[in-house]
Design a protein around this motif. Structure first.
Motif, short mmCIF file in Angstrom:
data_model
loop_
_atom_site.label_atom_id
_atom_site.label_comp_id
_atom_site.label_asym_id
_atom_site.label_seq_id
_atom_site.Cartn_x
_atom_site.Cartn_y
_atom_site.Cartn_z
N PHE A 124 1.25 -5.22 6.90
CA PHE A 124 2.18 -4.20 6.44
C PHE A 124 1.63 -2.81 6.75
CE2 PHE A 124 3.89 -1.39 3.13
CZ PHE A 124 5.25 -1.63 3.26
N MET A 127 6.62 2.13 4.93
CA MET A 127 8.07 2.08 4.78
C MET A 127 8.71 3.15 5.66
SD MET A 127 8.66 -0.43 2.73
CE MET A 127 10.38 -0.19 2.33
N SER A 158 3.43 -4.21 0.46
CA SER A 158 4.67 -4.84 0.91
C SER A 158 5.85 -3.98 0.50
CB SER A 158 4.83 -6.25 0.31
OG SER A 158 5.01 -6.16 -1.10
N ARG A 159 7.03 -4.36 0.96
CA ARG A 159 8.25 -3.67 0.55
C ARG A 159 8.43 -3.75 -0.96
NH1 ARG A 159 13.58 -4.91 -0.67
NH2 ARG A 159 13.01 -7.12 -0.67
N PRO A 211 10.73 -1.89 5.81
CA PRO A 211 9.31 -2.16 6.02
C PRO A 211 8.93 -2.07 7.49
CG PRO A 211 10.50 -4.22 5.63
CD PRO A 211 11.47 -3.10 5.38
#
Length: 330
Positions: A124, A127, A158-159, A211
């Motif tokens: 990741f 955003m 993470s999102r 993401p």
């Protein structure tokens, strides 16, 4: 001379009627496409049955198309503002749809591989800012294309982690946003804002944060899909990947169509145009049409009455509900 002017005027009027764009979009049923035609899991099993994604066709209205939409079944004219954010160009809109499609594919891969106990690793990076909401405080400091990597110096994994971090603030809280823009890192300050009248839900003031991540799998999975955008094929992508990763034919040899977003937890979310997409599914000969439960199911059923079709409309809230239904068919 007078007749020449009249003829020229008529020509101009015809050209305007045919080609001048209006601030509306025309949408109508698109196509149902078999997913295994453009998506492959390395070494995966491809079976006789078909899992199909369905689309809506869309074009900018001209006077001709606008008038035609009034008399064409399952066709709708909507203001451009229904699709474009304030200040968003058509090029930015197309870019956003491409990103939504990419994000949808990544979520489908992640969840399908986890469901099939296959190897998947997600790295990741942050955003992506689709666009700041016009008039919000964020519009003063954020731009489309920014990648948010930390809030108050704390990164997120993470999102969902990002959403939880934002939700932990209260309206009016000042927050430092670390972001990447044009390859350079910078920090900007803004305020957390309420996103509903109650003030209980808060946000940064941006549309559809997506993401930015790298999803690696074993075996490899590849997509070769062009000229299609948006997130609404997520459910069907997930089902096809899962089907190729696992033994047997999930469809039992049938033609199955469907629509619905999917997230990394397997939840199926609402989409636009279910009432038009069922038309494409029916024309493709599908026996089952999966649709997100709720208002999407209601509008699909209204179209079903007009179609006089025997296609089975199945509302689902999760990927597992769709899989359970298919397995019960078999």
């Amino acid at each position: 001379m007078k007749s020449l002017k009249i003829g020229f005027g008529l020509l101009v009027a015809v050209l305007i009627f045919l080609f001048v764009p209006l601030p509306y979009y025309i949408t109508y049923p698109g196509e149902a496409t078999t997913i295994e035609e453009f998506m492959t899991v390395e070494g995966g099993d491809k079976e006789p049955g078909e899992l199909k994604m369905v689309t809506i066709s869309q074009r900018r209205a001209t006077p001709l198309w606008l008038v035609g939409s009034w008399f064409t079944p399952f066709t709708e004219a909507s203001p451009a503002s229904r699709y474009l954010y304030d200040g968003e160009s058509e090029a930015d809109y197309e870019r956003r749809q491409e990103l939504l499609m990419s994000s949808s594919q990544q979520a489908a891969i992640q969840y399908a591989y986890e469901l099939a106990d296959a190897d998947v690793t997600v790295t990741f990076d942050g955003m992506y800012v689709s666009a700041p909401i016009t008039g919000s405080l964020a519009a003063n400091v954020l731009k489309p294309g920014d990648i948010i990597t930390a809030l108050d110096g704390q990164s997120f994994a993470s999102r969902l982690d990002f959403i939880e971090r934002v939700a932990s603030f209260e309206a009016g809280d000042e927050v430092s946003v670390t972001l990447e823009r044009d390859g350079r890192e910078r920090e900007v300050d803004t305020l957390i804002q309420p996103i509903d009248r109650s003030g209980d839900r808060v946000g940064l003031g941006i549309y559809e944060p997506l993401p930015v991540q790298d999803v690696r799998t074993d075996p490899d999975v590849s997509f070769e899909l062009t000229n299609v955008g948006g997130p609404s094929a997520g459910l069907m992508f997930t089902l096809e990947i899962f089907d190729q990763l696992t033994p047997g034919d999930l469809t039992g040899g049938a033609v199955i169509a469907g629509t619905g977003t999917v997230d990394e937890l397997g939840n199926v979310g609402p989409i636009g145009g279910a009432w038009q997409k069922i038309v494409a599914a029916d024309e493709a000969g599908a026996s089952v049409f999966f649709v997100p439960a709720g208002s999407n199911y209601d509008e699909a059923m209204e179209s079903l009455d007009r179609l006089e079709s025997d296609i089975e409309v199945v509302p689902v809230k999760t990927v597992e509900e769709a899989i359970d239904y298919l397995e019960s068919m078999n």
